[in-house]
Write a protein that holds these residues in place. Structure first.
Motif, PDB file in Angstrom:
ATOM      1  N   PRO A  79      12.690  -9.443 -14.489  1.00 35.11           N
ATOM      2  CA  PRO A  79      11.596  -8.549 -14.618  1.00 35.11           C
ATOM      3  C   PRO A  79      11.806  -7.438 -15.722  1.00 35.11           C
ATOM      4  CG  PRO A  79      12.139  -8.921 -12.486  1.00 35.11           C
ATOM      5  CD  PRO A  79      13.015  -9.261 -13.371  1.00 35.11           C
ATOM      6  N   LEU A  80      13.028  -7.288 -15.913  1.00 35.09           N
ATOM      7  CA  LEU A  80      13.334  -6.162 -16.940  1.00 35.09           C
ATOM      8  C   LEU A  80      13.300  -6.619 -18.232  1.00 35.09           C
ATOM      9  CD1 LEU A  80      16.629  -4.322 -15.641  1.00 35.09           C
ATOM     10  CD2 LEU A  80      14.344  -3.209 -16.215  1.00 35.09           C
ATOM     11  N   TYR A  81      13.712  -7.801 -18.468  1.00 36.06           N
ATOM     12  CA  TYR A  81      13.545  -8.384 -19.906  1.00 36.06           C
ATOM     13  C   TYR A  81      12.230  -8.686 -20.222  1.00 36.06           C
ATOM     14  CZ  TYR A  81      18.730  -9.503 -20.058  1.00 36.06           C
ATOM     15  OH  TYR A  81      19.880  -9.423 -20.105  1.00 36.06           O
ATOM     16  N   ASN A  82      11.238  -9.060 -19.139  1.00 35.04           N
ATOM     17  CA  ASN A  82       9.826  -9.517 -19.274  1.00 35.04           C
ATOM     18  C   ASN A  82       9.207  -8.090 -19.547  1.00 35.04           C
ATOM     19  OD1 ASN A  82      10.192 -12.027 -18.876  1.00 35.04           O
ATOM     20  ND2 ASN A  82       9.445 -11.815 -16.633  1.00 35.04           N
ATOM     21  N   TYR A  83       9.366  -7.350 -19.016  1.00 35.31           N
ATOM     22  CA  TYR A  83       8.894  -5.753 -19.353  1.00 35.31           C
ATOM     23  C   TYR A  83       9.183  -5.298 -20.732  1.00 35.31           C
ATOM     24  CZ  TYR A  83       7.335  -0.967 -18.934  1.00 35.31           C
ATOM     25  OH  TYR A  83       6.869   0.165 -18.894  1.00 35.31           O
ATOM     26  N   THR A  84      10.469  -5.372 -21.234  1.00 37.55           N
ATOM     27  CA  THR A  84      11.083  -4.960 -22.231  1.00 37.55           C
ATOM     28  C   THR A  84      10.287  -5.729 -23.444  1.00 37.55           C
ATOM     29  OG1 THR A  84      13.000  -4.268 -21.435  1.00 37.55           O
ATOM     30  CG2 THR A  84      13.039  -4.431 -23.869  1.00 37.55           C
ATOM     31  N   TYR A  85      10.180  -7.046 -23.180  1.00 33.95           N
ATOM     32  CA  TYR A  85       9.592  -7.813 -24.386  1.00 33.95           C
ATOM     33  C   TYR A  85       8.135  -7.519 -24.413  1.00 33.95           C
ATOM     34  CZ  TYR A  85       7.992 -12.165 -26.614  1.00 33.95           C
ATOM     35  OH  TYR A  85       7.513 -13.256 -27.509  1.00 33.95           O
ATOM     36  N   ASP A  86       7.307  -7.335 -23.358  1.00 32.04           N
ATOM     37  CA  ASP A  86       6.028  -6.663 -23.231  1.00 32.04           C
ATOM     38  C   ASP A  86       5.757  -5.570 -24.031  1.00 32.04           C
ATOM     39  OD1 ASP A  86       5.378  -9.136 -21.883  1.00 32.04           O
ATOM     40  OD2 ASP A  86       4.930  -8.159 -20.050  1.00 32.04           O
ATOM     41  N   ARG A  87       6.551  -4.686 -23.513  1.00 28.22           N
ATOM     42  CA  ARG A  87       6.637  -3.324 -24.383  1.00 28.22           C
ATOM     43  C   ARG A  87       6.701  -3.389 -25.857  1.00 28.22           C
ATOM     44  NH1 ARG A  87       4.146   0.556 -22.051  1.00 28.22           N
ATOM     45  NH2 ARG A  87       3.004  -1.379 -21.774  1.00 28.22           N
ATOM     46  N   LEU A  88       7.728  -4.290 -26.423  1.00 21.43           N
ATOM     47  CA  LEU A  88       8.058  -4.665 -27.783  1.00 21.43           C
ATOM     48  C   LEU A  88       6.771  -5.055 -28.513  1.00 21.43           C
ATOM     49  CD1 LEU A  88      11.585  -5.772 -28.027  1.00 21.43           C
ATOM     50  CD2 LEU A  88      10.836  -3.823 -28.554  1.00 21.43           C
ATOM     51  N   VAL A  89       6.000  -6.069 -27.555  1.00 21.78           N
ATOM     52  CA  VAL A  89       4.789  -6.744 -28.374  1.00 21.78           C
ATOM     53  C   VAL A  89       3.985  -5.735 -28.528  1.00 21.78           C
ATOM     54  CG1 VAL A  89       3.102  -8.546 -27.908  1.00 21.78           C
ATOM     55  CG2 VAL A  89       5.804  -9.189 -27.623  1.00 21.78           C
ATOM     56  N   GLU A  90       3.582  -4.991 -27.569  1.00 22.03           N
ATOM     57  CA  GLU A  90       2.326  -3.979 -27.275  1.00 22.03           C
ATOM     58  C   GLU A  90       2.467  -2.930 -28.453  1.00 22.03           C
ATOM     59  OE1 GLU A  90      -0.376  -1.825 -24.089  1.00 22.03           O
ATOM     60  OE2 GLU A  90       1.278  -3.191 -23.450  1.00 22.03           O
ATOM     61  N   GLY A  91       3.972  -2.418 -28.310  1.00 16.79           N
ATOM     62  CA  GLY A  91       4.400  -1.420 -29.382  1.00 16.79           C
ATOM     63  C   GLY A  91       4.015  -1.776 -30.564  1.00 16.79           C
ATOM     64  N   ASN A  92       4.585  -2.953 -31.063  1.00 23.20           N
ATOM     65  CA  ASN A  92       4.243  -3.675 -32.276  1.00 23.20           C
ATOM     66  C   ASN A  92       2.892  -3.763 -32.709  1.00 23.20           C
ATOM     67  OD1 ASN A  92       4.640  -4.939 -34.863  1.00 23.20           O
ATOM     68  ND2 ASN A  92       5.592  -6.871 -33.847  1.00 23.20           N
ATOM     69  N   ILE A  93       2.045  -4.442 -31.990  1.00 24.41           N
ATOM     70  CA  ILE A  93       0.645  -4.442 -32.198  1.00 24.41           C
ATOM     71  C   ILE A  93       0.059  -3.119 -32.338  1.00 24.41           C
ATOM     72  CG2 ILE A  93      -1.511  -5.183 -30.896  1.00 24.41           C
ATOM     73  CD1 ILE A  93       0.081  -7.648 -29.727  1.00 24.41           C
ATOM     74  N   LYS A  94       0.253  -2.352 -31.398  1.00 27.71           N
ATOM     75  CA  LYS A  94      -0.393  -0.951 -31.623  1.00 27.71           C
ATOM     76  C   LYS A  94       0.336   0.278 -32.299  1.00 27.71           C
ATOM     77  CE  LYS A  94      -2.489  -0.990 -26.866  1.00 27.71           C
ATOM     78  NZ  LYS A  94      -2.522  -0.818 -25.644  1.00 27.71           N
ATOM     79  N   SER A  95       1.412  -0.262 -32.876  1.00 22.80           N
ATOM     80  CA  SER A  95       2.331   0.670 -33.841  1.00 22.80           C
ATOM     81  C   SER A  95       2.403   1.901 -32.958  1.00 22.80           C
ATOM     82  CB  SER A  95       1.617   1.066 -35.147  1.00 22.80           C
ATOM     83  OG  SER A  95       1.406  -0.142 -35.866  1.00 22.80           O
ATOM     84  N   ASP A  96       2.958   1.668 -31.645  1.00 26.40           N
ATOM     85  CA  ASP A  96       3.097   2.647 -30.745  1.00 26.40           C
ATOM     86  C   ASP A  96       4.717   3.087 -30.636  1.00 26.40           C
ATOM     87  OD1 ASP A  96       3.768   4.259 -28.485  1.00 26.40           O
ATOM     88  OD2 ASP A  96       1.711   3.598 -27.512  1.00 26.40           O
ATOM     89  N   VAL A  97       5.226   4.036 -31.181  1.00 24.41           N
ATOM     90  CA  VAL A  97       6.572   4.471 -31.260  1.00 24.41           C
ATOM     91  C   VAL A  97       7.024   4.679 -29.611  1.00 24.41           C
ATOM     92  CG1 VAL A  97       8.444   6.145 -32.084  1.00 24.41           C
ATOM     93  CG2 VAL A  97       6.858   5.073 -33.718  1.00 24.41           C
TER      94      VAL A  97
END
Length: 137
Positions: A79-97
């Motif tokens: 679940p930590l890896y899944n959450y981290t992966y999702d944060r990276l994807v969403e942060g990338n899409i939204k350019s959210d530092v």
């Protein structure tokens, strides 16, 4: 010439590393790519940011794929890896530092815990490896 020597040295390090050391290298690489991605977002270098963040995502995907689910810790890591992966994807899409920094913090904690576990295992192996004055490896 120097670049070729550096690449050969890096390649040799990877080829001779233990699985534990390779995992540590992957954590460090993931952190490096997240840092590059954050820098790219801050500088509005979208393509560079995207490329770096995708490399970090690939490393996390590799962690997920290689988890041995026979161990309890794997059920905590997934679940930590899944959450981290999702944060990276969403942060990338939204350019959210902030999202990218959150992912970085999680990976940094996991990396530090892994490094501590390696250190502890080496210490235990070192003390268990000596019996009756001779080394048992």
């Amino acid at each position: 010439m120097v670049n070729n020597a550096a690449e050969a040295y890096k390649r040799q390090q990877i080829m001779t590393a233990t699985p534990e050391a390779l995992t540590l290298m992957l954590y460090n690489g993931c952190l490096k790519f997240i840092d590059e991605g954050i820098q790219g977002v801050k500088e509005k270098q979208w393509e560079a940011a995207n490329n770096s963040l995708q490399k970090a995502q690939s490393i996390i995907s590799e962690f997920r794929i290689t988890l041995d689910m026979d161990y309890e810790i794997s059920h905590q890591l997934m679940p930590l890896y899944n959450y981290t992966y999702d944060r990276l994807v969403e942060g990338n899409i939204k350019s959210d530092v902030a999202m990218l920094e959150e992912a970085k913090g999680i990976i940094k904690e996991l990396r530090d815990a892994w490094a501590q576990a390696m250190k502890k295992a080496r210490k235990e192996k070192g003390t268990q490896g000596v019996q009756n004055g001779s080394y048992v490896g």
